[in-house]
Structures are given as structure tokens and as C-alpha cells.
Scaffold this active site. Sequence first.
Site, PDB file in Angstrom:
ATOM      1  N   SER A   1       0.834  -1.195   0.000  1.00 30.07           N
ATOM      2  CA  SER A   1       0.000   0.000   0.000  1.00 30.07           C
ATOM      3  C   SER A   1       0.872   1.250   0.000  1.00 30.07           C
ATOM      4  O   SER A   1       1.653   1.472   0.938  1.00 30.07           O
ATOM      5  CB  SER A   1      -0.902   0.012   1.232  1.00 30.07           C
ATOM      6  OG  SER A   1      -1.522   1.270   1.360  1.00 30.07           O
TER       7      SER A   1
ATOM      8  N   HIS B   1      -1.355  -1.297  -4.196  1.00 31.12           N
ATOM      9  CA  HIS B   1      -2.593  -0.881  -3.549  1.00 31.12           C
ATOM     10  C   HIS B   1      -2.583   0.630  -3.367  1.00 31.12           C
ATOM     11  O   HIS B   1      -1.656   1.189  -2.771  1.00 31.12           O
ATOM     12  CB  HIS B   1      -2.732  -1.575  -2.199  1.00 31.12           C
ATOM     13  CG  HIS B   1      -4.066  -1.407  -1.555  1.00 31.12           C
ATOM     14  ND1 HIS B   1      -5.162  -2.162  -1.893  1.00 31.12           N
ATOM     15  CD2 HIS B   1      -4.487  -0.551  -0.589  1.00 31.12           C
ATOM     16  CE1 HIS B   1      -6.200  -1.800  -1.154  1.00 31.12           C
ATOM     17  NE2 HIS B   1      -5.822  -0.810  -0.364  1.00 31.12           N
TER      18      HIS B   1
ATOM     19  N   ASP C   1      -4.636   3.767  -1.912  1.00 28.59           N
ATOM     20  CA  ASP C   1      -5.703   4.187  -1.002  1.00 28.59           C
ATOM     21  C   ASP C   1      -6.139   5.605  -1.328  1.00 28.59           C
ATOM     22  O   ASP C   1      -5.373   6.558  -1.164  1.00 28.59           O
ATOM     23  CB  ASP C   1      -5.223   4.125   0.448  1.00 28.59           C
ATOM     24  CG  ASP C   1      -5.134   2.713   0.973  1.00 28.59           C
ATOM     25  OD1 ASP C   1      -6.114   1.960   0.792  1.00 28.59           O
ATOM     26  OD2 ASP C   1      -4.105   2.349   1.556  1.00 28.59           O
TER      27      ASP C   1
ATOM     28  N   MET D   1      -8.559   8.514  -0.266  1.00 26.22           N
ATOM     29  CA  MET D   1      -9.349   8.979   0.880  1.00 26.22           C
ATOM     30  C   MET D   1      -9.750  10.427   0.642  1.00 26.22           C
ATOM     31  O   MET D   1      -8.943  11.234   0.176  1.00 26.22           O
ATOM     32  CB  MET D   1      -8.525   8.867   2.166  1.00 26.22           C
ATOM     33  CG  MET D   1      -7.996   7.481   2.457  1.00 26.22           C
ATOM     34  SD  MET D   1      -7.064   7.468   4.003  1.00 26.22           S
ATOM     35  CE  MET D   1      -6.431   5.778   3.994  1.00 26.22           C
TER      36      MET D   1
ATOM     37  N   HIS E   1      -8.423   1.454  -3.983  1.00 25.12           N
ATOM     38  CA  HIS E   1      -9.370   1.288  -2.876  1.00 25.12           C
ATOM     39  C   HIS E   1      -9.996   2.645  -2.580  1.00 25.12           C
ATOM     40  O   HIS E   1      -9.326   3.547  -2.068  1.00 25.12           O
ATOM     41  CB  HIS E   1      -8.596   0.747  -1.668  1.00 25.12           C
ATOM     42  CG  HIS E   1      -9.415   0.535  -0.437  1.00 25.12           C
ATOM     43  ND1 HIS E   1      -8.830   0.277   0.784  1.00 25.12           N
ATOM     44  CD2 HIS E   1     -10.756   0.531  -0.219  1.00 25.12           C
ATOM     45  CE1 HIS E   1      -9.772   0.121   1.695  1.00 25.12           C
ATOM     46  NE2 HIS E   1     -10.951   0.278   1.111  1.00 25.12           N
TER      47      HIS E   1
ATOM     48  N   MET F   1     -11.974   4.903  -0.506  1.00 21.87           N
ATOM     49  CA  MET F   1     -12.540   5.219   0.811  1.00 21.87           C
ATOM     50  C   MET F   1     -13.106   6.628   0.727  1.00 21.87           C
ATOM     51  O   MET F   1     -12.546   7.585   1.259  1.00 21.87           O
ATOM     52  CB  MET F   1     -11.467   5.075   1.891  1.00 21.87           C
ATOM     53  CG  MET F   1     -11.118   3.634   2.176  1.00 21.87           C
ATOM     54  SD  MET F   1      -9.704   3.446   3.277  1.00 21.87           S
ATOM     55  CE  MET F   1      -8.367   3.540   2.082  1.00 21.87           C
TER      56      MET F   1
ATOM     57  N   MET G   1     -11.531  -5.056   6.116  1.00 21.90           N
ATOM     58  CA  MET G   1     -10.691  -4.114   6.852  1.00 21.90           C
ATOM     59  C   MET G   1     -10.407  -4.686   8.240  1.00 21.90           C
ATOM     60  O   MET G   1     -11.327  -5.013   8.987  1.00 21.90           O
ATOM     61  CB  MET G   1     -11.381  -2.762   6.967  1.00 21.90           C
ATOM     62  CG  MET G   1     -11.576  -2.029   5.655  1.00 21.90           C
ATOM     63  SD  MET G   1     -10.017  -1.709   4.763  1.00 21.90           S
ATOM     64  CE  MET G   1      -9.125  -0.698   5.966  1.00 21.90           C
TER      65      MET G   1
ATOM     66  N   ASP H   1      -6.783  -5.854   4.835  1.00 25.75           N
ATOM     67  CA  ASP H   1      -6.038  -4.596   4.857  1.00 25.75           C
ATOM     68  C   ASP H   1      -6.070  -4.015   6.255  1.00 25.75           C
ATOM     69  O   ASP H   1      -7.139  -3.750   6.801  1.00 25.75           O
ATOM     70  CB  ASP H   1      -6.693  -3.625   3.865  1.00 25.75           C
ATOM     71  CG  ASP H   1      -5.971  -2.295   3.740  1.00 25.75           C
ATOM     72  OD1 ASP H   1      -4.953  -2.093   4.425  1.00 25.75           O
ATOM     73  OD2 ASP H   1      -6.436  -1.458   2.946  1.00 25.75           O
TER      74      ASP H   1
END
Length: 223
Positions: A9, A34, A36, A38, A67, A69, A138, A176
Site C-alpha cells: 500500500s 494498492h 488508497d 481517501m 481502494h 474510501m 478491513m 487490509d
Amino acid sequence: MSNVLIAPSILSADFANLGSAVEAVERAGADLIHVDVMDGHYVPNLTIGPPVVKALKRIAHVPLDVHLMIDNPDDTVSWYLEAGADVVVVHVESCRHVHRVVHAIRQAGRAAGVSLNPGTPLSSVEPVLADVDQVLVMSVNPGFGGQAFIPSAVDRIRELASMIAESGSAARIAVDGGIDVSTARPVVDAGASILVAGNAIFGSDDPAQALADLRAAAMTAVC
């Protein structure tokens, strides 16, 4: 377990040298990168958006596992598909119409995944199990890297693995949060086959060795 995928990540990488960090873990054998995303609303942190995904796509030689979020991925998932995401994972908690979002991802020719937070019932993903390639469990509350693994995630993974087997779905289980050499084996034993690890790899003085150590730990699983 020989088919476990390791997905470093970049949340824990040095953003000033992101290209070099990705290239280094690819050389070390990363199976996925990965990413992330956000938005500062769905989770209390703000990271990156489509321009960075697009830039990573130019240099990455392994799939980008993006991913989301974020609030309302229904409205913005197309941005990440256009930027080059190979896998797009959305949270069941933040989708107004999760089935529609999953099908939009698959219709674009990409792999689709759904994620659920530690407090979200596993039953929330049952309606789309037949439609997804990945379910991301998660094992921390999302928002920040470097958090401690929540032990109850192991039982959740085991229960989810049974649900997937009973449904006939081919979805993989990803996990994760707090994944390192001490947690890799129990989650793989429980049924996970994609390990997302940030701090354990990029927080190490030798990320390549850390990735190798994580894979070795996963390989000791008995399932």
C-alpha cells in the site's frame, strides 16, 4: 499457500519519491500496487485522486488495486476507471447502489471489489458476492496507516470464506490493516489470499526484504 498475492500500500510510501517506491516493490515481487484514495469525508484523512492514479499507471507494471474510501463512489468511480485503475474496490457502507457501481466497474473491463469496515455485518456483501472479484476485509478502522490489527478480523475472514464457498462465488478475500509477518499466517489460514501491507513494507529500512519476509510468512499457512 502458494497463490497469496502481496499488495504493498503506497499510503505508507514516501510520496516525494512515489515512482521509485513503486518500482522498488515491483522489483521485489509485488503482485499488485494498492492505492488508497481517501476524501477527508468518508474517512478522516485526505490522500490522492485520479491524477496520481493516472501517473502511477504510466510506470506500474503490475495491476493498480485502487481502494476508494470516499463518499458517493457512485458519482466518481468513472474517474478512477478513466485514470487506469485495474481493480476498483468500493465500500458497501458508502455506496447508494452498490450493485450498480460493481457492474459499472466490470462493464469497463476491470476487476471489481467491495470492502467492509470492522463493524459492518458480513451479510452486507451477500447480495453482490456473485458479481465481485474481491472482498476486502478491513482489519483496522480505515483512514490511517500503521494501525494495530484487530484480532476479530480472523474470525470474520473465516466466516466470509464459508459464505463465499456456499455461494459458489470465485471472489478472493483481501485483508487490509496491520498486516505484517505476525498476522499474515493467521489471516491466510482463515481464507485470505490478498495481503495489503503498507507500514510493514514501506516502513522498513529494506522494503524488498520486508516483502519477501511477508510472503514467506504467508507461505507457512496450512490452507
